[in-house]
Design a protein around this motif. Structure first.
Motif, PDB file in Angstrom:
ATOM      1  N   PHE A   1       4.347   1.793  -6.905  1.00 60.30           N
ATOM      2  CA  PHE A   1       5.295   0.715  -7.197  1.00 60.30           C
ATOM      3  C   PHE A   1       4.839  -0.109  -8.401  1.00 60.30           C
ATOM      4  CE2 PHE A   1       2.882  -0.350  -3.217  1.00 60.30           C
ATOM      5  CZ  PHE A   1       1.984  -1.259  -3.755  1.00 60.30           C
ATOM      6  N   SER A   2       5.669  -1.076  -8.788  1.00 55.53           N
ATOM      7  CA  SER A   2       5.392  -1.907  -9.967  1.00 55.53           C
ATOM      8  C   SER A   2       4.942  -3.303  -9.554  1.00 55.53           C
ATOM      9  CB  SER A   2       6.645  -2.009 -10.839  1.00 55.53           C
ATOM     10  OG  SER A   2       7.599  -2.845 -10.211  1.00 55.53           O
ATOM     11  N   PRO A   3       4.271  -4.041 -10.437  1.00 58.87           N
ATOM     12  CA  PRO A   3       3.810  -5.392 -10.103  1.00 58.87           C
ATOM     13  C   PRO A   3       4.939  -6.374  -9.828  1.00 58.87           C
ATOM     14  CG  PRO A   3       2.611  -4.536 -12.000  1.00 58.87           C
ATOM     15  CD  PRO A   3       3.737  -3.585 -11.742  1.00 58.87           C
ATOM     16  N   ASP A   4       6.098  -6.227 -10.482  1.00 51.78           N
ATOM     17  CA  ASP A   4       7.163  -7.228 -10.370  1.00 51.78           C
ATOM     18  C   ASP A   4       7.619  -7.441  -8.929  1.00 51.78           C
ATOM     19  OD1 ASP A   4       7.099  -7.690 -13.051  1.00 51.78           O
ATOM     20  OD2 ASP A   4       8.844  -6.466 -13.538  1.00 51.78           O
ATOM     21  N   ILE A   5       7.839  -6.352  -8.194  1.00 44.41           N
ATOM     22  CA  ILE A   5       8.333  -6.508  -6.827  1.00 44.41           C
ATOM     23  C   ILE A   5       7.238  -7.060  -5.919  1.00 44.41           C
ATOM     24  CG2 ILE A   5       7.833  -4.098  -6.193  1.00 44.41           C
ATOM     25  CD1 ILE A   5      10.715  -6.426  -4.961  1.00 44.41           C
ATOM     26  N   VAL A   6       5.977  -6.734  -6.210  1.00 44.67           N
ATOM     27  CA  VAL A   6       4.870  -7.289  -5.424  1.00 44.67           C
ATOM     28  C   VAL A   6       4.802  -8.798  -5.611  1.00 44.67           C
ATOM     29  CG1 VAL A   6       2.362  -7.323  -5.125  1.00 44.67           C
ATOM     30  CG2 VAL A   6       3.558  -5.145  -5.449  1.00 44.67           C
ATOM     31  N   LEU A   7       4.910  -9.255  -6.858  1.00 43.06           N
ATOM     32  CA  LEU A   7       4.867 -10.695  -7.128  1.00 43.06           C
ATOM     33  C   LEU A   7       6.019 -11.417  -6.443  1.00 43.06           C
ATOM     34  CD1 LEU A   7       3.849 -10.615 -10.887  1.00 43.06           C
ATOM     35  CD2 LEU A   7       2.515 -11.615  -9.022  1.00 43.06           C
TER      36      LEU A   7
ATOM     37  N   ILE B   1      -8.806   2.472 -17.145  1.00 42.43           N
ATOM     38  CA  ILE B   1      -8.500   2.725 -18.557  1.00 42.43           C
ATOM     39  C   ILE B   1      -8.198   1.387 -19.222  1.00 42.43           C
ATOM     40  CG2 ILE B   1      -6.914   3.844 -20.176  1.00 42.43           C
ATOM     41  CD1 ILE B   1      -6.347   5.919 -17.956  1.00 42.43           C
ATOM     42  N   GLU B   2      -8.981   1.035 -20.236  1.00 44.10           N
ATOM     43  CA  GLU B   2      -8.791  -0.215 -20.986  1.00 44.10           C
ATOM     44  C   GLU B   2      -8.808  -1.448 -20.072  1.00 44.10           C
ATOM     45  OE1 GLU B   2      -5.047   0.655 -22.793  1.00 44.10           O
ATOM     46  OE2 GLU B   2      -5.956   1.617 -24.542  1.00 44.10           O
ATOM     47  N   GLY B   3      -9.499  -1.342 -18.943  1.00 42.82           N
ATOM     48  CA  GLY B   3      -9.560  -2.474 -18.019  1.00 42.82           C
ATOM     49  C   GLY B   3      -8.232  -2.810 -17.375  1.00 42.82           C
ATOM     50  N   ARG B   4      -7.312  -1.844 -17.378  1.00 36.24           N
ATOM     51  CA  ARG B   4      -5.932  -2.093 -16.929  1.00 36.24           C
ATOM     52  C   ARG B   4      -5.869  -2.557 -15.471  1.00 36.24           C
ATOM     53  NH1 ARG B   4      -2.599   3.039 -18.370  1.00 36.24           N
ATOM     54  NH2 ARG B   4      -3.747   2.730 -20.316  1.00 36.24           N
ATOM     55  N   THR B   5      -6.591  -1.864 -14.607  1.00 39.56           N
ATOM     56  CA  THR B   5      -6.528  -2.177 -13.177  1.00 39.56           C
ATOM     57  C   THR B   5      -7.224  -3.496 -12.875  1.00 39.56           C
ATOM     58  OG1 THR B   5      -6.743   0.217 -12.875  1.00 39.56           O
ATOM     59  CG2 THR B   5      -6.779  -1.141 -10.899  1.00 39.56           C
TER      60      THR B   5
ATOM     61  N   ASP C   1       0.831  -1.201   0.000  1.00 38.10           N
ATOM     62  CA  ASP C   1       0.000   0.000   0.000  1.00 38.10           C
ATOM     63  C   ASP C   1       0.870   1.257   0.000  1.00 38.10           C
ATOM     64  OD1 ASP C   1      -2.187   1.718   0.243  1.00 38.10           O
ATOM     65  OD2 ASP C   1      -3.053   0.639   1.939  1.00 38.10           O
ATOM     66  N   ALA C   2       0.313   2.326  -0.533  1.00 41.36           N
ATOM     67  CA  ALA C   2       0.951   3.637  -0.424  1.00 41.36           C
ATOM     68  C   ALA C   2       0.650   4.278   0.917  1.00 41.36           C
ATOM     69  CB  ALA C   2       0.458   4.552  -1.543  1.00 41.36           C
TER      70      ALA C   2
ATOM     71  N   ILE D   1      -3.702  -6.318  -0.483  1.00 46.96           N
ATOM     72  CA  ILE D   1      -3.085  -5.559  -1.572  1.00 46.96           C
ATOM     73  C   ILE D   1      -4.012  -4.402  -1.935  1.00 46.96           C
ATOM     74  CG2 ILE D   1      -2.158  -5.625  -3.907  1.00 46.96           C
ATOM     75  CD1 ILE D   1      -1.860  -8.673  -3.585  1.00 46.96           C
ATOM     76  N   ASP D   2      -3.573  -3.184  -1.608  1.00 45.39           N
ATOM     77  CA  ASP D   2      -4.332  -2.003  -2.006  1.00 45.39           C
ATOM     78  C   ASP D   2      -3.838  -1.596  -3.389  1.00 45.39           C
ATOM     79  OD1 ASP D   2      -5.423   0.540  -2.391  1.00 45.39           O
ATOM     80  OD2 ASP D   2      -5.489   0.917  -0.239  1.00 45.39           O
ATOM     81  N   LEU D   3      -4.714  -1.686  -4.360  1.00 42.75           N
ATOM     82  CA  LEU D   3      -4.321  -1.427  -5.745  1.00 42.75           C
ATOM     83  C   LEU D   3      -3.863   0.011  -5.974  1.00 42.75           C
ATOM     84  CD1 LEU D   3      -7.204  -3.465  -7.374  1.00 42.75           C
ATOM     85  CD2 LEU D   3      -4.788  -4.091  -7.412  1.00 42.75           C
ATOM     86  N   ASP D   4      -4.206   0.930  -5.058  1.00 42.26           N
ATOM     87  CA  ASP D   4      -3.742   2.302  -5.250  1.00 42.26           C
ATOM     88  C   ASP D   4      -2.273   2.483  -4.888  1.00 42.26           C
ATOM     89  OD1 ASP D   4      -3.513   2.795  -2.478  1.00 42.26           O
ATOM     90  OD2 ASP D   4      -5.406   3.858  -2.337  1.00 42.26           O
ATOM     91  N   GLY D   5      -1.646   1.418  -4.376  1.00 46.41           N
ATOM     92  CA  GLY D   5      -0.210   1.465  -4.135  1.00 46.41           C
ATOM     93  C   GLY D   5       0.601   1.356  -5.413  1.00 46.41           C
ATOM     94  N   PHE D   6       0.009   0.759  -6.450  1.00 46.24           N
ATOM     95  CA  PHE D   6       0.688   0.644  -7.733  1.00 46.24           C
ATOM     96  C   PHE D   6       0.711   1.996  -8.447  1.00 46.24           C
ATOM     97  CE2 PHE D   6      -0.840  -3.654  -6.943  1.00 46.24           C
ATOM     98  CZ  PHE D   6       0.256  -4.440  -7.305  1.00 46.24           C
ATOM     99  N   SER D   7       1.718   2.180  -9.271  1.00 45.96           N
ATOM    100  CA  SER D   7       1.741   3.358 -10.124  1.00 45.96           C
ATOM    101  C   SER D   7       0.483   3.382 -10.984  1.00 45.96           C
ATOM    102  CB  SER D   7       2.982   3.331 -11.018  1.00 45.96           C
ATOM    103  OG  SER D   7       2.868   4.275 -12.059  1.00 45.96           O
ATOM    104  N   SER D   8      -0.021   4.581 -11.249  1.00 45.48           N
ATOM    105  CA  SER D   8      -1.210   4.701 -12.094  1.00 45.48           C
ATOM    106  C   SER D   8      -0.952   4.243 -13.521  1.00 45.48           C
ATOM    107  CB  SER D   8      -1.729   6.141 -12.083  1.00 45.48           C
ATOM    108  OG  SER D   8      -0.697   7.054 -12.424  1.00 45.48           O
ATOM    109  N   ALA D   9       0.304   4.027 -13.880  1.00 47.53           N
ATOM    110  CA  ALA D   9       0.606   3.420 -15.182  1.00 47.53           C
ATOM    111  C   ALA D   9       0.050   2.000 -15.240  1.00 47.53           C
ATOM    112  CB  ALA D   9       2.114   3.396 -15.409  1.00 47.53           C
ATOM    113  N   TYR D  10       0.016   1.336 -14.076  1.00 51.79           N
ATOM    114  CA  TYR D  10      -0.507  -0.027 -13.994  1.00 51.79           C
ATOM    115  C   TYR D  10      -1.942  -0.044 -13.461  1.00 51.79           C
ATOM    116  CZ  TYR D  10       4.538  -0.942 -14.038  1.00 51.79           C
ATOM    117  OH  TYR D  10       5.879  -0.953 -14.348  1.00 51.79           O
ATOM    118  N   ALA D  11      -2.277   0.919 -12.594  1.00 54.58           N
ATOM    119  CA  ALA D  11      -3.566   0.893 -11.906  1.00 54.58           C
ATOM    120  C   ALA D  11      -4.200   2.280 -11.856  1.00 54.58           C
ATOM    121  CB  ALA D  11      -3.372   0.345 -10.489  1.00 54.58           C
ATOM    122  N   PRO D  12      -4.744   2.732 -12.990  1.00 50.42           N
ATOM    123  CA  PRO D  12      -5.437   4.028 -12.975  1.00 50.42           C
ATOM    124  C   PRO D  12      -6.799   3.961 -12.302  1.00 50.42           C
ATOM    125  CG  PRO D  12      -5.586   3.033 -15.149  1.00 50.42           C
ATOM    126  CD  PRO D  12      -4.678   2.146 -14.346  1.00 50.42           C
TER     127      PRO D  12
END
Length: 322
Positions: free
Chosen positions: A270-276, A302-306, A158-159, A249-260
């Motif tokens: 943060f990015s998904p790689d380190i979370v995984l 956006i485009e179902g990204r999150t 989480d952020a 896992i709070d999805l707002d912790g990811f960068s909005s590039a991955y989770a708008p």
């Protein structure tokens, strides 16, 4: 337990490519109405998807509402993904706890009851949200199932600390403060590790609260693959001190590039790689008892990204545990 906040699962939400070999998860999932059916006890690996359709806590916390639609969006994305689960493993959709008339506390109580019931039947809960106030009900369900003698460590990606005092009422920013106070009253340890905390998302009093409560945390600058050796050591050390691990896992912790599509988006996440990578370490400890994905907000996606990110995380977790 009455289930006046309960919505039965919708089989129509599970769709995608069709095969005659259950190649996709929408062909694997079984819908179970908890008002009429009980999860049967069995030795095989089972996962139960339980939704939390509530954004009342986000509204109270002055966030962007829309997370109540999160569980459905995640289910839709997950159903289209390939099925690599063993044939004997079961995937259940057990419906959704919904917040009606602003009764978030009532929804949390019923969520806790459903979680306890799922765990009693030796089934692994994966909760789909919904505001992060879900964590309070989820934790209580685990605690009620385990009893006071077994320790629970919380790992939150989480952020935000979500340690806001609830003196003015409960909301999506108070769940871990509420848990800390409950632990204090019960005379049990509050064991909480936050990964991805950002200074631009937490004021100084929240840092002071975290210090007072003995919270362990890693700030976003250090939460990256380049620091993975130290991070994994931190996760291993934390899991070694508890009997069970509840991961949220709070999805707002990811960068909005991955989770708008979240309640509080930021490009600085943060990015998904380190979370995984951290999730794999948690699962390898054999102490993970339940997990949830919070703050999915389709209104801003956006485009179902999150939704795809959340579904991919659930997909990865199920397949590693199976």
């Amino acid at each position: 337990m009455p289930l006046d906040h309960y919505l039965r699962p919708d089989p129509g939400i599970w769709s995608g490519r069709k095969s005659d070999q259950a190649l996709y998860l929408h062909e694997k999932v079984e819908c179970l109405n908890l008002e009429k059916e009980e999860i049967q006890r069995a030795d095989k690996m089972r996962f139960a998807l339980l939704g939390y359709a509530c954004d009342e806590g986000v509204k109270r916390n002055q966030g962007r509402i829309g997370a109540a639609a999160g569980p459905g969006a995640i289910r839709k994305a997950l159903g289209k993904m390939p099925n690599h689960l063993p044939e004997e493993a079961l995937l259940l959709d057990v419906g959704t706890i919904a917040c009606s008339d602003g009764d978030m506390e009532g929804a949390q109580i019923q969520l806790a009851g459903c979680v306890s019931s799922i765990l009693e039947r030796k089934t692994f809960p994966i909760l789909l949200g919904g505001g992060h106030d879900m964590a309070y009900g989820h934790f209580n369900g685990i605690r009620n199932y385990l009893g006071p003698e077994q320790s629970i460590g919380i790992i939150n990606f989480d952020a935000h600390f979500d340690l806001r005092p609830n003196t003015g009422g409960n909301n999506s920013g108070t769940p871990f403060y509420q848990i800390a106070r409950d632990c204090e009253e019960a005379g049990t340890d509050f064991q909480y590790l936050c990964l991805g905390i950002r200074k631009d998302a937490n004021h100084k009093q929240l840092y002071q609260t975290a210090k007072k409560l003995g919270v362990r945390y890693v700030e976003r600058e250090a939460f990256s693959l380049s620091n993975s050796e130290s991070l994994l050591a931190e996760v291993q050390q934390f899991t070694a001190t508890v009997d069970h691990v509840y991961t949220t896992i709070d999805l707002d912790g990811f960068s909005s590039a991955y989770a708008p599509g979240v309640s509080a988006a930021s490009p600085m996440g943060f990015s998904p790689d380190i979370v995984l990578k951290c999730l794999n370490t948690i699962m390898d400890s054999k102490k993970l008892i339940a997990i949830d994905l919070a703050e999915m907000n389709p209104a801003y996606d956006i485009e179902g990204r999150t939704a795809k990110l959340a579904a991919s995380l659930a997909h990865s977790i199920m397949h590693r545990l199976a």
